[in-house]
Enzyme design. Structure first.
Site, PDB file in Angstrom:
ATOM      1  N   CYS A  99       3.916   0.381   5.265  1.00 52.16           N
ATOM      2  CA  CYS A  99       3.682  -0.087   6.137  1.00 52.16           C
ATOM      3  C   CYS A  99       5.222  -0.403   7.119  1.00 52.16           C
ATOM      4  CB  CYS A  99       2.750  -1.785   6.202  1.00 52.16           C
ATOM      5  SG  CYS A  99       2.069  -1.874   7.225  1.00 52.16           S
ATOM      6  N   HIS A 187      -0.947  -0.453   2.185  1.00 57.19           N
ATOM      7  CA  HIS A 187      -0.237  -0.882   2.013  1.00 57.19           C
ATOM      8  C   HIS A 187      -0.959  -0.640  -0.110  1.00 57.19           C
ATOM      9  CE1 HIS A 187       1.824  -3.611   3.532  1.00 57.19           C
ATOM     10  NE2 HIS A 187       0.294  -4.057   4.544  1.00 57.19           N
ATOM     11  N   GLU A 189      -0.043  -1.756  -2.345  1.00 53.08           N
ATOM     12  CA  GLU A 189       0.670  -3.180  -3.921  1.00 53.08           C
ATOM     13  C   GLU A 189      -0.747  -4.697  -3.247  1.00 53.08           C
ATOM     14  OE1 GLU A 189       2.604  -4.655  -0.047  1.00 53.08           O
ATOM     15  OE2 GLU A 189       1.997  -2.541  -0.310  1.00 53.08           O
TER      16      GLU A 189
END
Length: 242
Positions: A99, A187, A189
């Site tokens: 990001c 993202h 994660e």
């Protein structure tokens, strides 16, 4: 073989929710990336905490996190991060940007970052992978779903960089630079829970309107990110490469 060593360059403060549920964003990254016989360090670069120049050669790679800050900003820590990226690039050290990390990599390497003319992208989005992405052991599909939460984007790639994924919203969802740098706009994660909490925080800070948030929440509930595939892709890049 010695222990591999990696660093996470943390560009955002932990929210109370992420600390309570996950132990902080560093632990979120560890859940996705950490394997046996590795050492992982965290540097809170947004607070001015950076690895020493003499220690850079000790690392096999770095991950640059997301942030509420603008990658085109000129805060001292952002400028220092740009300088660090240039040093790591000259050393051909592996760097994975997520990001804001993706965007600041683009800036540091000579590209252009700016607010998206179409505004925020929040929710789960399908992106298309280029046929040039070479992770033969992963058998990747042509499309992957990923959690998105960004208003800015890379609008011009650095020279020698290559777009390796795009979506109907963002033209540069992923890029690679040489064999040692990769940026991901989304993202990989994040969990759905983190995204939903983040949407609530954005409303509280008046960054987005409730009407927009309703659509973002609906997408987050209906669509499922390809979390396990992203985990394998990110690990493969950091520890094996293209």
């Amino acid at each position: 073989m010695g222990r591999k060593r990696f660093g996470v360059l943390m560009c955002a403060e932990d929210s109370e929710h992420v600390i309570k549920i996950y132990g902080g964003y560093f632990r979120v990254f560890m859940k996705m990336l950490e394997e046996e016989n590795e050492t992982w360090d965290m540097y809170k670069v947004s607070c001015g905490e950076f690895p020493k120049d003499d220690d850079l050669c000790l690392y096999d790679g770095f991950v640059i996190s997301g942030s509420c800050s603008d990658a085109y900003g000129n805060d001292k820590w952002i400028c220092d991060l740009v300088t660090l990226i240039k040093k790591l690039d000259s050393m051909h050290t592996k760097i994975l940007g997520i990001c804001f990390g993706h965007q600041v990599l683009g800036r540091a390497l000579g590209g252009k970052v700016a607010p998206s003319p179409s505004g925020w992208d929040i929710g789960v989005r399908s992106i298309t992978l280029s046929s040039h992405v070479s992770f033969p052991s992963l058998n990747l599909p042509t499309k992957l779903s990923i959690i998105e939460c960004h208003r800015d984007e890379i609008q011009e790639l650095p020279k020698k960089a290559e777009v390796i994924a795009w979506s109907d919203k963002t033209g540069i969802e992923m890029f690679k630079y040489g064999h040692h740098i990769m940026g991901i706009q989304g993202h990989p994660e994040y969990s759905r829970d983190i995204l939903l909490n983040l949407i609530d925080r954005l409303i509280q800070r008046n960054f987005i309107m409730e009407a927009f948030a309703i659509g973002a929440r609906e997408k987050a509930v209906v669509l499922q990110p390809d979390t396990n595939v992203w985990k394998r892709l990110c690990i493969n890049f950091l520890k094996n490469g293209f």
